[in-house]
Every structure is written in structure tokens, then in C-alpha cells.
Design an enzyme around this catalytic site. Structure first.
Site, PDB file in Angstrom:
ATOM      1  N   ASN A 277      54.308  43.613  56.064  1.00 44.95           N
ATOM      2  CA  ASN A 277      53.963  43.573  54.644  1.00 44.95           C
ATOM      3  C   ASN A 277      54.450  44.842  53.950  1.00 44.95           C
ATOM      4  OD1 ASN A 277      52.476  42.104  52.559  1.00 44.95           O
ATOM      5  ND2 ASN A 277      51.020  43.808  52.594  1.00 44.95           N
TER       6      ASN A 277
ATOM      7  N   HIS B 268      53.413  43.827  43.380  1.00 44.21           N
ATOM      8  CA  HIS B 268      52.602  44.414  42.304  1.00 44.21           C
ATOM      9  C   HIS B 268      53.578  44.721  41.165  1.00 44.21           C
ATOM     10  CE1 HIS B 268      48.943  44.745  44.711  1.00 44.21           C
ATOM     11  NE2 HIS B 268      49.651  45.300  45.674  1.00 44.21           N
TER      12      HIS B 268
ATOM     13  N   GLU C  82      50.349  39.975  47.480  1.00 45.54           N
ATOM     14  CA  GLU C  82      49.460  40.808  46.645  1.00 45.54           C
ATOM     15  C   GLU C  82      49.868  40.759  45.171  1.00 45.54           C
ATOM     16  OE1 GLU C  82      48.970  44.743  48.181  1.00 45.54           O
ATOM     17  OE2 GLU C  82      48.947  44.112  50.271  1.00 45.54           O
TER      18      GLU C  82
ATOM     19  N   ASP D  93      50.292  40.702  41.352  1.00 51.61           N
ATOM     20  CA  ASP D  93      49.609  40.934  40.080  1.00 51.61           C
ATOM     21  C   ASP D  93      50.620  41.579  39.127  1.00 51.61           C
ATOM     22  OD1 ASP D  93      47.500  43.663  41.438  1.00 51.61           O
ATOM     23  OD2 ASP D  93      49.676  43.585  41.078  1.00 51.61           O
TER      24      ASP D  93
HETATM   25  O1  G3I Z   1      33.109  50.190  48.047  1.00 58.12           O
HETATM   26  C1  G3I Z   1      33.073  51.604  47.757  1.00 58.12           C
HETATM   27  C2  G3I Z   1      31.828  51.927  46.914  1.00 58.12           C
HETATM   28  O2  G3I Z   1      30.646  51.629  47.665  1.00 58.12           O
HETATM   29  C3  G3I Z   1      31.868  53.398  46.531  1.00 58.12           C
HETATM   30  O3  G3I Z   1      30.789  53.670  45.646  1.00 58.12           O
HETATM   31  C4  G3I Z   1      33.188  53.722  45.848  1.00 58.12           C
HETATM   32  C5  G3I Z   1      33.279  55.202  45.564  1.00 58.12           C
HETATM   33  O4  G3I Z   1      34.530  55.430  44.946  1.00 58.12           O
HETATM   34  O5  G3I Z   1      34.317  53.383  46.707  1.00 58.12           O
HETATM   35  C6  G3I Z   1      34.335  51.997  47.007  1.00 58.12           C
HETATM   36  O6  G3I Z   1      35.443  51.725  47.848  1.00 58.12           O
HETATM   37  C7  G3I Z   1      36.695  51.647  47.155  1.00 58.12           C
HETATM   38  C8  G3I Z   1      37.318  50.269  47.473  1.00 58.12           C
HETATM   39  O7  G3I Z   1      38.649  50.169  46.924  1.00 58.12           O
HETATM   40  C9  G3I Z   1      36.472  49.137  46.913  1.00 58.12           C
HETATM   41  O8  G3I Z   1      36.448  49.202  45.508  1.00 58.12           O
HETATM   42  C10 G3I Z   1      37.612  52.735  47.688  1.00 58.12           C
HETATM   43  O9  G3I Z   1      37.100  53.995  47.253  1.00 58.12           O
HETATM   44  C11 G3I Z   1      39.026  52.554  47.145  1.00 58.12           C
HETATM   45  O10 G3I Z   1      39.913  53.492  47.767  1.00 58.12           O
HETATM   46  C12 G3I Z   1      39.529  51.151  47.486  1.00 58.12           C
HETATM   47  O11 G3I Z   1      40.811  50.972  46.894  1.00 58.12           O
HETATM   48  C13 G3I Z   1      41.596  49.942  47.486  1.00 58.12           C
HETATM   49  C14 G3I Z   1      43.014  50.498  47.655  1.00 58.12           C
HETATM   50  O12 G3I Z   1      43.867  49.489  48.253  1.00 58.12           O
HETATM   51  C15 G3I Z   1      43.042  51.735  48.528  1.00 58.12           C
HETATM   52  O13 G3I Z   1      44.388  52.171  48.667  1.00 58.12           O
HETATM   53  C16 G3I Z   1      41.660  48.719  46.565  1.00 58.12           C
HETATM   54  O14 G3I Z   1      40.383  48.113  46.434  1.00 58.12           O
HETATM   55  C17 G3I Z   1      42.652  47.697  47.120  1.00 58.12           C
HETATM   56  O15 G3I Z   1      42.838  46.638  46.201  1.00 58.12           O
HETATM   57  C18 G3I Z   1      44.004  48.350  47.396  1.00 58.12           C
HETATM   58  O16 G3I Z   1      44.813  47.395  48.004  1.00 58.12           O
HETATM   59  C19 G3I Z   1      46.100  47.834  48.492  1.00 58.12           C
HETATM   60  C20 G3I Z   1      46.413  47.010  49.720  1.00 58.12           C
HETATM   61  O17 G3I Z   1      45.386  47.172  50.679  1.00 58.12           O
HETATM   62  C21 G3I Z   1      47.789  47.378  50.265  1.00 58.12           C
HETATM   63  N1  G3I Z   1      48.823  47.223  49.238  1.00 58.12           N
HETATM   64  C22 G3I Z   1      48.546  48.003  48.015  1.00 58.12           C
HETATM   65  C23 G3I Z   1      47.208  47.590  47.433  1.00 58.12           C
HETATM   66  C24 G3I Z   1      46.927  48.323  46.128  1.00 58.12           C
HETATM   67  O18 G3I Z   1      46.821  49.709  46.366  1.00 58.12           O
END
Ligand code: G3I
Length: 375
Positions: A217, A257, A287, A289
Site C-alpha cells: 500500500n 488522498h 484510502e 478522499d
Molecule cells: O483515539 C485517540 C484519542 O483517545 C486521544 O484523545 C487523541 C489525542 O490526540 O488521539 C486519538 O488517536 C488519534 C487517532 O488518529 C484517532 O483519531 C491519533 O492521535 C492520531 O495520530 C490518529 O491519526 C491517524 C493517522 O493515520 C496517523 O498517521 C488517522 O486517524 C488515520 O486516518 C490516518 O490514516 C493514515 C493511514 O493509516 C495510512 N495512510 C495515510 C492515512 C492518513 O494519514
């Protein structure tokens, strides 16, 4: 419960912005190039049915909290999707509290939710350089990295043997900007195990769950320009080598993306997809969007230009005979990762996805449905 408050707060905040958008688009939108094709959907059935007409699976990424605390979101996902990707639940950060333990609570909840509701599951992701647990850097070195990786894949993929359609086995291993001749990313895995970590991960995944489709991926291959061309060539070289070595890889996952402020010229992307398919690999959009954070504030124009990007992109992708699935990275603007990661400077809520904050279909939904219907 912090996450539940977050879900409720998101709902309140967006109530002020949510626009009751019917299928019909105001005339102002039709002024946007290509927007006239998004004014209505020729076929209004759920998106999974639209995709099935083309022999494709339609899915979305999702996290546990919105599914658990927002019934309207869960209902929409179940109505529209045939497959789900746990957005964060299966990442090292969530699964591995300590070097010697696993926490499957959220991943199990997602798998149970999917199985209970007849959804296929795409696992994400066994080996990545981000969202790693805090103990990894100090605990893992060249002497134990192979054992650590093999144990993780064997335990995690082993827990769900026969229950997942596919796995992102390795995610985002290419980064030409890091300057290596092979364009591999200077990841913790490469630094400790060398380039062979990729082949090792795929062999371990195949040994653990032979029937799960194994996916490499990555992102940044869609647009015109040197940066994208370097990434397309590097990923194609990686895949060509893996196939030549007999590595058990089945498909390329293309994240996609996209950005509505970029010219939607996907011609070279289409050629790249054909080259990957010529290796004997399937294609999965994993993914999808469309960012709108650099567009003017006007919601009608933004929704139209986002929709036009979805349409132009899918008109290229849907030409590919080895395309197997289209997964969007979230269904509703309310829960997109872009809300936190790429907010708008003007503070208006971002609108990258198919459903608005109130779970109403947007022009993007029409654009995807019409593209699938070749309308
Ligand atoms: O769930 C916790 C929450 O309990 C806490 O209060 C909060 C504090 O900041 O953090 C929350 O977790 C976050 C999680 O998303 C859920 O919202 C993490 O900090 C945050 O780092 C995480 O980000 C994710 C991101 O990857 C990290 O790089 C995104 O949701 C997710 O959509 C994104 O997805 C990635 C794919 O895995 C790989 N390809 C790129 C894509 C976009 O970056």
C-alpha cells in the site's frame, strides 16, 4: 469517554454548518467545470450496489468510536458499504502496549462488528513506519528485529486467519526524497533489517494466513509532475523486483488522498496502473478522499470541485480490468482524518467525503455513483 464527547462535539459544531443538501445542486454549482454531472445520481441505490454492477467492492475506513456512539453513521456505513478497513485499530500503536503484550480489544470489536453485519474486512497494516508504540525504538535493534516483526505478523494475522479478505502487509515503504538508490524510505524497519524487511513481511503473512490477499500500500502516484513520476517509477521498480523474486504479493493498494485544488490530470496515473496490472497484480483503491482545504470557502463550489475530482479520477481508474475494490477513507465529513490533520485556515469544516456532517449524500456521492454507472 473522551472520544464520545468528541463525537458529540463534532455533531454540535457542524450543526451550524451542515447544509440540508438535496440531490439537486443550486445553479451556482453548475457553473463549476464538470459539475453538471453531479447534480443528481442516475442510480440512487447504495454505493455497494453501484460498485457491484462493475464487479467491484465498495468500502470505507472506520474507527470504533463513531460506529459505537453514532447510530446514524453506523446505519449509513452498513447500508452503503460491503467492506470496512479499521482506520487505526490494527496499527502497532493500538495493538502493542508493551514489547511482550497485545491489546486486541478495538481490533476484535471491529472484526466482530464487520462479521456480525456481513462486511468484508481489509486489515491495515502489519508493517508501517508511523503509529509505532513508544517502546519500539529502544527495544528493537538489528539483533531482534526479525523476530519482533515475525512474532507481530504471526500473532496479529494469525488471530484473524480466514476472517479478513486482505491485508496491507507493508505500508508506505517508498520515499525517493530520502535519497536512496532504491528509493526506499529510511524507516525503522529498513535501518534495522535492511531492504529485505519487505519480502520477509510478505512471506510471513503468506505463511500465517495463506488465503488473505496480500497488498503493498502506498500514496502519491496520481498526479502529473516530477514528484509523482519519481514515486510511480520507484513503486513500479519495487513491485517488479518482488514479483521477479517470487514474493507472495497479490495487489497494489493505491491510497489516493487527492486534492481538489490540483489539476485533475490522471493520464500518467492510468498508464502506471496498467504497468502494475501487467505484472499480474490486482489493483485496490484503499484510502480515497479529496482535500478541499485550499479551495475558497463557498460550500457549493467546494462540494462541486471535490465531486469533479472524484469523477475525473474514477473515469481513469474504472478503465482498469484488474481493479477489485474502492475504499474511501471515511464516509462522513464529520469524522475525516483531515479534520485534525489538514483543517482549513478559515476555520470552516472540511468537506472531503461523500456524506456531509448530517449524513446527507453530497455531489461527491453522485459523482462516484454516476462514474460507476458510466453515466
Ligand atoms: O483515539 C485517540 C484519542 O483517545 C486521544 O484523545 C487523541 C489525542 O490526540 O488521539 C486519538 O488517536 C488519534 C487517532 O488518529 C484517532 O483519531 C491519533 O492521535 C492520531 O495520530 C490518529 O491519526 C491517524 C493517522 O493515520 C496517523 O498517521 C488517522 O486517524 C488515520 O486516518 C490516518 O490514516 C493514515 C493511514 O493509516 C495510512 N495512510 C495515510 C492515512 C492518513 O494519514
Amino acid at each position: 469517554m473522551a472520544s464520545r464527547r468528541k463525537v458529540l462535539k463534532a455533531g454540535c459544531r457542524t450543526a451550524a454548518y451542515g447544509m440540508p443538501l438535496l440531490f439537486g445542486l443550486p445553479a451556482a454549482c453548475r457553473a463549476v467545470a464538470g459539475c453538471e454531472t453531479m447534480s443528481t445520481a442516475v442510480d440512487a441505490r447504495p454505493m455497494k450496489d453501484q460498485a457491484e454492477k462493475r464487479g467491484l467492492l465498495f468500502g470505507t475506513a472506520a474507527d470504533r468510536d463513531p460506529l459505537e456512539y453514532d447510530p446514524r453513521y453506523a446505519q449509513t456505513l452498513l447500508a452503503e458499504c460491503a467492506m470496512v478497513t479499521p482506520e487505526n485499530s490494527m496499527k502497532w500503536e493500538r495493538l502493542r502496549p508493551t514489547p511482550d503484550s497485545f491489546d486486541f480489544a478495538n481490533a476484535d470489536w471491529m472484526v466482530d462488528f464487520a462479521e456480525t453485519n456481513g462486511l468484508l474486512i481489509h486489515g491495515h497494516t502489519l508493517v508501517w513506519h508511523l503509529q509505532m508504540p513508544g517502546w519500539f525504538d529502544s527495544h528493537v535493534d538489528a539483533s531482534n528485529v526479525e523476530a519482533v516483526m515475525s512474532r507481530h505478523i504471526g500473532t496479529v494475522a494469525g488471530r484473524y486467519v480466514g476472517r479478513l479478505r486482505s491485508w496491507d502487509v507493508v505500508n508506505e515503504a517508498i520515499n525517493p526524497d530520502d535519497g536512496r538508490g532504491d528509493a526506499l524510505r529510511l524507516s525503522p524497519w529498513l535501518e534495522r533489517l535492511g531492504p529485505g524487511y519487505i519480502d520477509l513481511a510478505f512471506h510471513k503473512a503468506a505463511e500465517t494466513d495463506p488465503k488473505a490477499i496480500r497488498v503493498y500500500n502506498d500514496f502519491g502516484v496520481e498526479y502529473e509532475g516530477r514528484w509523482y513520476e519519481d514515486r510511480r517509477r520507484s513503486i513500479l521498480d519495487l513491485l517488479t523486483g518482488m514479483v521477479a523474486r517470487g514474493v507472495p504479493i497479490d495487489a497494489l493498494g493505491i491510497q489516493s488522498h487527492l486534492s481538489a485544488d490540483l489539476a485533475p490530470d490522471f493520464r500518467r496515473f492510468g498508464s502506471f496502473l496498467s504497468d502494475v496490472a501487467d505484472l499480474g497484480l490486482d489493483l485496490m483503491i484503499t484510502e480515497l478522499d479529496v482535500r478541499d482545504h485550499k479551495l475558497p470557502a463557498d460550500v457549493i463550489e467546494r462540494d462541486c470541485r471535490v465531486a469533479a475530482t472524484y469523477r475525473a479520477y474514477l473515469d481513469v481508474v474504472l478503465d482498469q480490468p484488474r481493479l477489485r475494490s474502492i475504499t474511501v477513507w471515511g464516509l462522513s465529513d464529520r469524522y475525516s482524518w483531515l479534520v485534525e490533520f489538514e483543517p482549513r485556515d478559515d476555520g470552516n469544516p472540511v468537506r472531503p467525503l461523500l456524506f456531509d456532517h448530517e449524513m446527507k449524500r453530497k455531489p461527491a456521492w453522485n459523482a462516484i455513483a454516476n462514474a460507476l454507472g458510466n453515466q
